[in-house]
Design a protein around this motif. Sequence first.
Motif, mmCIF file in Angstrom:
data_model
loop_
_atom_site.group_PDB
_atom_site.id
_atom_site.type_symbol
_atom_site.label_atom_id
_atom_site.label_comp_id
_atom_site.label_asym_id
_atom_site.label_seq_id
_atom_site.Cartn_x
_atom_site.Cartn_y
_atom_site.Cartn_z
ATOM 1 N N HIS A 25 28.006 20.220 48.296
ATOM 2 C CA HIS A 25 28.299 19.570 49.514
ATOM 3 C C HIS A 25 29.382 18.496 49.063
ATOM 4 N N ALA A 26 30.734 18.723 48.958
ATOM 5 C CA ALA A 26 31.455 17.735 48.378
ATOM 6 C C ALA A 26 32.140 16.833 49.392
ATOM 7 N N ARG A 27 31.702 17.123 50.696
ATOM 8 C CA ARG A 27 32.441 16.125 51.917
ATOM 9 C C ARG A 27 31.484 15.226 52.557
ATOM 10 N N GLY A 28 30.317 15.117 51.909
ATOM 11 C CA GLY A 28 29.218 14.537 52.665
ATOM 12 C C GLY A 28 29.268 12.903 52.479
ATOM 13 N N PRO A 29 28.364 12.107 52.589
ATOM 14 C CA PRO A 29 28.212 10.593 52.396
ATOM 15 C C PRO A 29 27.711 10.321 51.155
ATOM 16 N N TYR A 30 27.420 11.325 50.306
ATOM 17 C CA TYR A 30 26.831 10.941 48.967
ATOM 18 C C TYR A 30 28.158 11.581 47.968
ATOM 19 N N LYS A 31 28.266 10.762 46.781
ATOM 20 C CA LYS A 31 29.215 11.528 46.005
ATOM 21 C C LYS A 31 28.554 12.511 45.180
ATOM 22 N N SER A 32 29.588 13.576 45.113
ATOM 23 C CA SER A 32 28.960 14.834 44.662
ATOM 24 C C SER A 32 28.639 14.578 43.088
ATOM 25 N N GLU A 33 27.589 15.416 42.574
ATOM 26 C CA GLU A 33 27.207 15.143 41.342
ATOM 27 C C GLU A 33 27.740 16.256 40.507
ATOM 28 N N GLY A 34 28.643 17.160 40.894
ATOM 29 C CA GLY A 34 28.740 18.464 40.344
ATOM 30 C C GLY A 34 30.349 18.749 40.461
ATOM 31 N N PRO A 35 30.912 19.519 39.730
ATOM 32 C CA PRO A 35 32.296 19.786 39.992
ATOM 33 C C PRO A 35 32.865 21.148 40.926
ATOM 34 N N ALA B 225 8.810 16.524 51.226
ATOM 35 C CA ALA B 225 9.693 15.728 50.308
ATOM 36 C C ALA B 225 9.462 14.199 50.249
ATOM 37 N N ASP B 226 9.569 13.679 48.786
ATOM 38 C CA ASP B 226 9.275 12.193 48.699
ATOM 39 C C ASP B 226 10.899 11.600 48.772
ATOM 40 N N ILE B 227 10.890 11.053 49.936
ATOM 41 C CA ILE B 227 12.321 10.295 50.191
ATOM 42 C C ILE B 227 12.396 9.125 49.879
ATOM 43 N N ASP B 228 13.000 8.774 48.738
ATOM 44 C CA ASP B 228 13.021 7.403 48.046
ATOM 45 C C ASP B 228 11.809 6.413 48.084
ATOM 46 N N GLY B 229 10.459 7.281 47.743
ATOM 47 C CA GLY B 229 9.366 6.596 48.016
ATOM 48 C C GLY B 229 8.902 5.936 49.061
ATOM 49 N N GLU C 103 17.579 4.828 40.395
ATOM 50 C CA GLU C 103 18.154 6.058 41.132
ATOM 51 C C GLU C 103 18.822 5.906 42.423
ATOM 52 N N ILE C 104 18.165 5.279 43.510
ATOM 53 C CA ILE C 104 18.561 4.880 44.717
ATOM 54 C C ILE C 104 19.799 3.882 44.776
ATOM 55 N N VAL C 105 19.734 3.064 43.978
ATOM 56 C CA VAL C 105 20.891 2.066 44.083
ATOM 57 C C VAL C 105 22.009 2.794 43.344
ATOM 58 N N ALA C 106 22.072 3.505 42.097
ATOM 59 C CA ALA C 106 22.994 4.334 41.709
ATOM 60 C C ALA C 106 23.565 5.225 42.861
ATOM 61 N N GLN C 107 22.863 6.015 43.275
ATOM 62 C CA GLN C 107 23.366 7.173 44.364
ATOM 63 C C GLN C 107 24.044 6.303 45.495
ATOM 64 N N ALA C 108 23.579 4.932 45.933
ATOM 65 C CA ALA C 108 24.253 4.321 47.250
ATOM 66 C C ALA C 108 25.579 3.911 46.494
ATOM 67 N N GLY D 277 27.696 5.204 43.907
ATOM 68 C CA GLY D 277 28.170 6.272 43.167
ATOM 69 C C GLY D 277 28.189 6.199 41.641
ATOM 70 N N VAL D 278 27.412 5.611 41.091
ATOM 71 C CA VAL D 278 27.598 5.440 39.536
ATOM 72 C C VAL D 278 26.162 6.185 38.972
ATOM 73 N N SER D 279 25.854 6.214 37.597
ATOM 74 C CA SER D 279 25.141 6.935 37.250
ATOM 75 C C SER D 279 24.050 5.711 36.888
ATOM 76 N N ALA D 280 22.808 6.266 36.921
ATOM 77 C CA ALA D 280 21.400 5.257 36.952
ATOM 78 C C ALA D 280 21.412 4.570 35.643
ATOM 79 N N ASP D 281 22.154 4.827 34.650
ATOM 80 C CA ASP D 281 22.044 4.198 33.277
ATOM 81 C C ASP D 281 22.833 2.926 33.411
ATOM 82 N N ARG D 282 23.758 2.998 34.602
ATOM 83 C CA ARG D 282 24.654 1.763 34.808
ATOM 84 C C ARG D 282 24.011 0.776 35.604
ATOM 85 N N VAL D 283 22.671 0.946 36.057
ATOM 86 C CA VAL D 283 22.020 0.070 37.033
ATOM 87 C C VAL D 283 21.185 -0.960 36.154
ATOM 88 N N ASP D 284 21.172 -1.997 36.420
ATOM 89 C CA ASP D 284 20.044 -3.111 35.800
ATOM 90 C C ASP D 284 19.359 -3.510 36.902
#
Length: 162
Positions: free
Chosen positions: A42-52, A70-74, A143-148, A150-157
């Motif tokens: 789903h490359a045209r949705g509200p979230y940035k696609s995680e794949g090519p 489903a556990d939706i963001d806790g 993970e939630i902040v990163a998704q919101a 459009g960055v990877s979780a390792d970029r979030v402090d």
Amino acid sequence: MNVVSVLTYKSVEHMLRDGGSQAWRADRRRLRRATYVVTARHARGPYKSEGPEAHKHAFLVGKITEVVDADIDGEAHDPDEKPRNKIMFTEYALIDGPELPLAGQNPVQYWDSLSDLNIDEAALNWQTAPEPVVLSPMDRAKEIVAQAHGVSADRVDITIRF
């Protein structure tokens, strides 16, 4: 109906970490009758696609083992609303396409067989999925902040001050 297809922005790694594909608003009885889940990009949705992969192109087939809440963001589940579904699988096969012949806007659709989606079941190379990863509350928040954003979780402090 033997197959359910879903449009997702999530990568193979993300789904393997989660133990399946989630969080779908769909009839749980129909999901449980399906043998396979086919995930397409789903490359045209509200979230940035995680794949090519190209939009609507299949990239993973999973053998459904269970359908659970489903556990939706806790977040706590709204008791007035049906819970979303997590389609779990322990075996999967990676594929390169095809573009799915989806009808309408619903990201969850049902099919009689994999051949209806131009997928050759005999050609699938099945792999065993690793055990799902259970994230700590802090890692889940990252993970939630990163998704919101459009960055990877390792970029979030996250800093907590007392």
